[in-house]
Design a protein around this motif. Structure first.
Motif, PDB file in Angstrom:
ATOM      1  N   GLU A  10     -94.525  -2.697 -13.652  1.00  0.00           N
ATOM      2  CA  GLU A  10     -94.946  -4.072 -13.043  1.00  0.00           C
ATOM      3  C   GLU A  10     -95.335  -5.562 -12.747  1.00  0.00           C
ATOM      4  O   GLU A  10     -94.455  -6.348 -12.405  1.00  0.00           O
ATOM      5  CB  GLU A  10     -95.991  -3.077 -12.303  1.00  0.00           C
ATOM      6  N   GLU A  11     -95.570  -5.489 -14.178  1.00  0.00           N
ATOM      7  CA  GLU A  11     -96.086  -6.604 -14.908  1.00  0.00           C
ATOM      8  C   GLU A  11     -94.589  -7.626 -14.427  1.00  0.00           C
ATOM      9  O   GLU A  11     -94.381  -8.635 -14.181  1.00  0.00           O
ATOM     10  CB  GLU A  11     -96.845  -6.645 -15.641  1.00  0.00           C
ATOM     11  N   ARG A  16     -90.589 -11.383 -13.465  1.00  0.00           N
ATOM     12  CA  ARG A  16     -89.367 -11.588 -13.132  1.00  0.00           C
ATOM     13  C   ARG A  16     -89.562 -12.721 -11.415  1.00  0.00           C
ATOM     14  O   ARG A  16     -88.612 -13.224 -11.591  1.00  0.00           O
ATOM     15  CB  ARG A  16     -88.613 -11.059 -13.428  1.00  0.00           C
ATOM     16  N   GLU A  17     -89.587 -11.715 -10.982  1.00  0.00           N
ATOM     17  CA  GLU A  17     -89.790 -12.403  -9.151  1.00  0.00           C
ATOM     18  C   GLU A  17     -90.323 -13.670  -9.507  1.00  0.00           C
ATOM     19  O   GLU A  17     -89.893 -14.928  -8.955  1.00  0.00           O
ATOM     20  CB  GLU A  17     -90.938 -12.180  -8.556  1.00  0.00           C
ATOM     21  N   ARG A  18     -91.866 -14.066 -10.638  1.00  0.00           N
ATOM     22  CA  ARG A  18     -91.718 -16.070 -10.728  1.00  0.00           C
ATOM     23  C   ARG A  18     -90.957 -16.587 -11.086  1.00  0.00           C
ATOM     24  O   ARG A  18     -91.231 -17.654 -10.566  1.00  0.00           O
ATOM     25  CB  ARG A  18     -93.250 -15.615 -11.189  1.00  0.00           C
ATOM     26  N   GLY A  24     -85.244 -20.578  -8.418  1.00  0.00           N
ATOM     27  CA  GLY A  24     -84.870 -20.921  -7.375  1.00  0.00           C
ATOM     28  C   GLY A  24     -85.686 -22.886  -6.988  1.00  0.00           C
ATOM     29  O   GLY A  24     -85.110 -23.106  -6.394  1.00  0.00           O
ATOM     30  N   GLY A  25     -86.306 -22.817  -6.786  1.00  0.00           N
ATOM     31  CA  GLY A  25     -87.073 -24.508  -7.364  1.00  0.00           C
ATOM     32  C   GLY A  25     -86.556 -25.270  -7.697  1.00  0.00           C
ATOM     33  O   GLY A  25     -86.015 -26.556  -7.006  1.00  0.00           O
ATOM     34  N   HIS A  26     -86.357 -25.159  -8.743  1.00  0.00           N
ATOM     35  CA  HIS A  26     -84.794 -25.621  -9.167  1.00  0.00           C
ATOM     36  C   HIS A  26     -84.304 -26.143  -8.781  1.00  0.00           C
ATOM     37  O   HIS A  26     -83.770 -27.647  -9.193  1.00  0.00           O
ATOM     38  CB  HIS A  26     -85.082 -25.169 -11.351  1.00  0.00           C
TER      39      HIS A  26
END
Length: 130
Positions: A10-11, A16-18, A24-26
């Protein structure tokens, strides 16, 4: 010593999500910067063209005004030359008439003196006068 701690699935998923969000922001930032760069290039091109067009128009207007002023000056020069020629012709005529009058008057006075002298001579020679 402490034992190493291992991340749970889960961690790892949260990390990975972050990372995916950051990547994506980059990507969005890179795309935005590319778009801004293209827009800036277009703006610079448009401004350069506009400045060049305005400069060309200004040059044409200035040259048209200079040509008009040159034409006006040439017309004035022609008019003044004509007037000066007319005045010069009048002065020549006046000078010629004056000189002719002076020559005629001097000649007539000279002939008058010659006539008076001849008359006086004839009166003395033939005894008609003092």
């Amino acid at each position: 010593m402490t034992e190493p701690r291992y991340a749970t699935a889960e961690e790892v998923a949260v990390v990975r999500e972050r990372v995916a969000k950051v990547e994506g922001g980059h990507d969005n930032l890179r795309d935005g910067l590319a778009t801004l760069s293209q827009q800036f290039s277009g703006l610079r091109r448009d401004l350069t063209r506009s400045v060049s067009d305005n400069a060309a128009q200004t040059r044409r207007e200035v040259m048209a005004r200079v040509d008009a002023m040159s034409d006006t000056a040439a017309e004035r020069d022609t008019e003044i030359s004509g007037r000066l020629s007319s005045i010069e012709g009048g002065l020549k005529l006046t000078s010629w008439v004056t000189m002719t009058f002076i020559v005629l008057a001097t000649g007539l006075l000279g002939w008058g003196q010659i006539g008076d002298a001849a008359w006086s001579f004839c009166r003395r020679a033939f005894g008609y006068g003092p």
